[in-house]
Design an enzyme around this catalytic site. Structure first.
Site, mmCIF file in Angstrom:
data_model
loop_
_atom_site.group_PDB
_atom_site.id
_atom_site.type_symbol
_atom_site.label_atom_id
_atom_site.label_comp_id
_atom_site.label_asym_id
_atom_site.label_seq_id
_atom_site.Cartn_x
_atom_site.Cartn_y
_atom_site.Cartn_z
ATOM 1 N N LYS A 1 1.956 -3.824 6.487
ATOM 2 C CA LYS A 1 2.375 -3.776 5.080
ATOM 3 C C LYS A 1 3.898 -3.590 4.994
ATOM 4 O O LYS A 1 4.573 -4.229 4.199
ATOM 5 C CB LYS A 1 1.657 -2.645 4.338
ATOM 6 C CG LYS A 1 0.145 -2.862 4.221
ATOM 7 C CD LYS A 1 -0.183 -4.108 3.399
ATOM 8 C CE LYS A 1 -1.631 -4.481 3.417
ATOM 9 N NZ LYS A 1 -1.920 -5.795 2.825
ATOM 10 N N SER B 1 0.830 -1.204 0.000
ATOM 11 C CA SER B 1 0.000 0.000 0.000
ATOM 12 C C SER B 1 0.863 1.252 0.000
ATOM 13 O O SER B 1 1.973 1.267 0.562
ATOM 14 C CB SER B 1 -0.854 -0.021 1.266
ATOM 15 O OG SER B 1 -1.423 1.241 1.490
ATOM 16 N N TYR C 1 -2.025 -1.354 10.986
ATOM 17 C CA TYR C 1 -2.321 -1.794 9.608
ATOM 18 C C TYR C 1 -1.164 -1.421 8.673
ATOM 19 O O TYR C 1 -0.630 -2.254 7.944
ATOM 20 C CB TYR C 1 -3.626 -1.159 9.100
ATOM 21 C CG TYR C 1 -3.714 -1.158 7.594
ATOM 22 C CD1 TYR C 1 -4.015 -2.331 6.902
ATOM 23 C CD2 TYR C 1 -3.432 -0.008 6.839
ATOM 24 C CE1 TYR C 1 -4.042 -2.355 5.509
ATOM 25 C CE2 TYR C 1 -3.463 -0.019 5.458
ATOM 26 C CZ TYR C 1 -3.770 -1.190 4.798
ATOM 27 O OH TYR C 1 -3.775 -1.214 3.426
HETATM 28 C C1 UD1 Z 1 -5.890 4.653 3.668
HETATM 29 C C2 UD1 Z 1 -4.513 4.323 3.179
HETATM 30 C C3 UD1 Z 1 -4.549 3.169 2.228
HETATM 31 C C4 UD1 Z 1 -5.259 2.014 2.868
HETATM 32 C C5 UD1 Z 1 -6.648 2.427 3.247
HETATM 33 C C6 UD1 Z 1 -7.347 1.303 3.959
HETATM 34 C C7 UD1 Z 1 -3.003 6.230 3.066
HETATM 35 C C8 UD1 Z 1 -2.537 7.389 2.277
HETATM 36 N N1 UD1 Z 1 -3.924 5.477 2.502
HETATM 37 O O1 UD1 Z 1 -6.563 5.216 2.590
HETATM 38 O O2 UD1 Z 1 -3.250 2.792 1.900
HETATM 39 O O3 UD1 Z 1 -5.290 0.929 2.000
HETATM 40 O O4 UD1 Z 1 -6.565 3.525 4.141
HETATM 41 O O5 UD1 Z 1 -8.629 1.649 4.325
HETATM 42 O O6 UD1 Z 1 -2.568 5.970 4.158
HETATM 43 N N2 UD1 Z 1 -12.686 10.999 3.593
HETATM 44 C C9 UD1 Z 1 -13.641 11.912 3.963
HETATM 45 N N3 UD1 Z 1 -14.787 11.465 4.508
HETATM 46 C C10 UD1 Z 1 -15.070 10.138 4.705
HETATM 47 C C11 UD1 Z 1 -14.077 9.199 4.311
HETATM 48 C C12 UD1 Z 1 -12.888 9.664 3.764
HETATM 49 O O7 UD1 Z 1 -13.455 13.128 3.792
HETATM 50 O O8 UD1 Z 1 -16.112 9.790 5.219
HETATM 51 C C13 UD1 Z 1 -11.436 11.467 2.969
HETATM 52 C C14 UD1 Z 1 -10.188 11.142 3.773
HETATM 53 O O9 UD1 Z 1 -9.882 12.167 4.658
HETATM 54 C C15 UD1 Z 1 -9.149 10.994 2.659
HETATM 55 C C16 UD1 Z 1 -9.947 10.512 1.466
HETATM 56 O O10 UD1 Z 1 -11.291 10.790 1.751
HETATM 57 O O11 UD1 Z 1 -8.644 12.248 2.323
HETATM 58 C C17 UD1 Z 1 -9.778 9.023 1.220
HETATM 59 O O12 UD1 Z 1 -10.033 8.334 2.426
HETATM 60 P P1 UD1 Z 1 -10.149 6.744 2.476
HETATM 61 O O13 UD1 Z 1 -11.043 6.279 1.392
HETATM 62 O O14 UD1 Z 1 -10.492 6.367 3.886
HETATM 63 O O15 UD1 Z 1 -8.707 6.219 2.093
HETATM 64 P P2 UD1 Z 1 -7.275 6.619 2.710
HETATM 65 O O16 UD1 Z 1 -7.380 7.029 4.116
HETATM 66 O O17 UD1 Z 1 -6.615 7.534 1.741
#
Ligand code: UD1
Length: 345
Positions: free
Chosen positions: A156, A127, A152
């Site tokens: 990895k 990841s 987590y």
């Molecule tokens: C993270 C990890 C990824 C991992 C995954 C597992 C990093 C950069 N990425 O992904 O490697 O496989 O978790 O779950 O560490 N967001 C909102 N509102 C929400 C949900 C998300 O604003 O309700 C935003 C988050 O702040 C982020 C983006 O959407 O900026 C993506 O979030 P998400 O889909 O949870 O993935 P990551 O956190 O990037």
């Protein structure tokens, strides 16, 4: 190359899409899944998509005797694509041992069983989380690996280290770790896709569940990051493109002419998109208007990360074919399919 590939976690989100792409490329996938975070109906939907009978075993990768039985029974396995792992960052903080047991111990078990049965090709799901908050963008495979900020993320990193050390010991293993960026979307057939249990942690399932009315609104985690629009930036890749990278990777591992081989590849689009850009694109792809509010930052979120994918382009001879709008449209169609279909989940 002999065409039988074992796919652990093959009923999961990325695993199931990879099973389809393996079949399309002429391979015979054999699924191992304990259905701890997936459902048996995915297997029948895979059969609908591919028109092929899919062989699968309900086995936990930590159960060495059961795993050995599969290798014993299924002769001539050419390689393994190892997806089976837990992936909820928050849960890993609360239950670290569960994560180390499931994600790390299972890799050791798998490597031992592969050695016993002389299976030499492996693709491992890593990841972009290993880059943490990067110092330079886009991140390259040799960018600094940062101290993980969750168990987590650490699983990895540790698994990558295990593979590196094992290969350095001159073991019979040709392994590739794929560092995924943010996989989204679903198969265009709408028969397989992401299936979070309970309230989704990830952005896209939260968006599609909100748009369909399961959730009342999306909370955008922070709008005062140092990015052009204040929201976090990620590299969102269509799961079908990501699945295809696994097929290329197993072929690439197999064609290495050394006994021991290990390499790492970024698998993303090379583009970053902010949360606000995703909401806008989702509205366009779905023809709906998403209800959202701004909330506080989420602990552990990095400001921005997107990958340099030139190494994958060059060596794996792989590239993405789908756009962000394709991804969001497919994710939305999958959500609508789930609503229509009663899978009992
Ligand atoms: C993270 C990890 C990824 C991992 C995954 C597992 C990093 C950069 N990425 O992904 O490697 O496989 O978790 O779950 O560490 N967001 C909102 N509102 C929400 C949900 C998300 O604003 O309700 C935003 C988050 O702040 C982020 C983006 O959407 O900026 C993506 O979030 P998400 O889909 O949870 O993935 P990551 O956190 O990037």
């Amino acid at each position: 190359m002999d065409n039988r590939i074992l796919v652990t976690g093959g009923a999961g989100f990325i695993g199931s899409h990879t099973v389809v792409e393996l079949i399309e490329a002429g391979f015979e996938p054999i699924i191992i899944d304990n259905f701890s975070n997936s459902y048996p109906f995915i297997i029948s939907n895979l059969e609908k998509i591919t028109g092929k009978k899919i062989k699968y075993y309900e086995v936990d990768c930590n159960d060495q005797p059961a795993l050995e039985k599969v290798f014993e029974k299924e002769e001539n396995i050419n390689g393994v694509i190892h997806f089976a792992a837990f992936k909820a960052v928050g849960e890993s903080v609360e239950q670290p041992l569960k994560y180390y047991r499931n994600n790390v111990a299972s890799v050791i078990t798998l490597l031992e069983v592969m050695a016993k049965y002389n299976v030499e090709n492996l693709v491992f799901s890593s990841s972009c989380t290993v880059y943490g908050e990067p110092d330079e963008l886009p991140v390259m495979e040799d960018s600094l690996v940062k101290l993980a900020n969750s168990p987590y993320g650490n699983t990895k990193q540790v698994c990558e280290e295990i593979l590196k050390d094992y290969v350095s010991s001159n073991a019979l293993l040709k392994a590739i770790a794929l560092r995924y960026f943010n996989p989204i979307g679903a198969h265009p057939s709408s028969l397989i896709g992401e299936l979070p249990i309970g309230k989704p942690n990830n952005l896209i399932p939260f968006i599609t569940q909100t748009a369909i009315g399961i959730r009342s609104e999306l909370t955008v985690f922070g709008d005062n990051y140092e990015t052009p629009d204040g929201s976090c930036i990620r590299d969102y890749i269509h799961v079908v493109d990501l699945a295809k990278a696994h097929v290329k990777a197993i072929i690439y591992a197999n064609k290495q002419e050394t006994r021991s081989f290990y390499d790492i590849f970024n698998v993303g689009t090379g583009q970053g998109n902010s949360v606000f850009e995703i909401i806008k694109a989702f509205n366009e792809a779905s023809g709906t208007t998403l209800n959202y509010k701004i909330g506080p930052k989420r602990d552990g979120d990095v400001t921005q990360v997107y990958g340099d994918v030139s190494k994958s382009l060059k060596l794996l001879e792989w590239k993405t074919e789908k756009s962000l709008l394709d991804s969001l449209r497919d994710a939305w169609n999958w959500q609508k399919h789930l609503e229509k279909q009663n899978y009992g989940i």
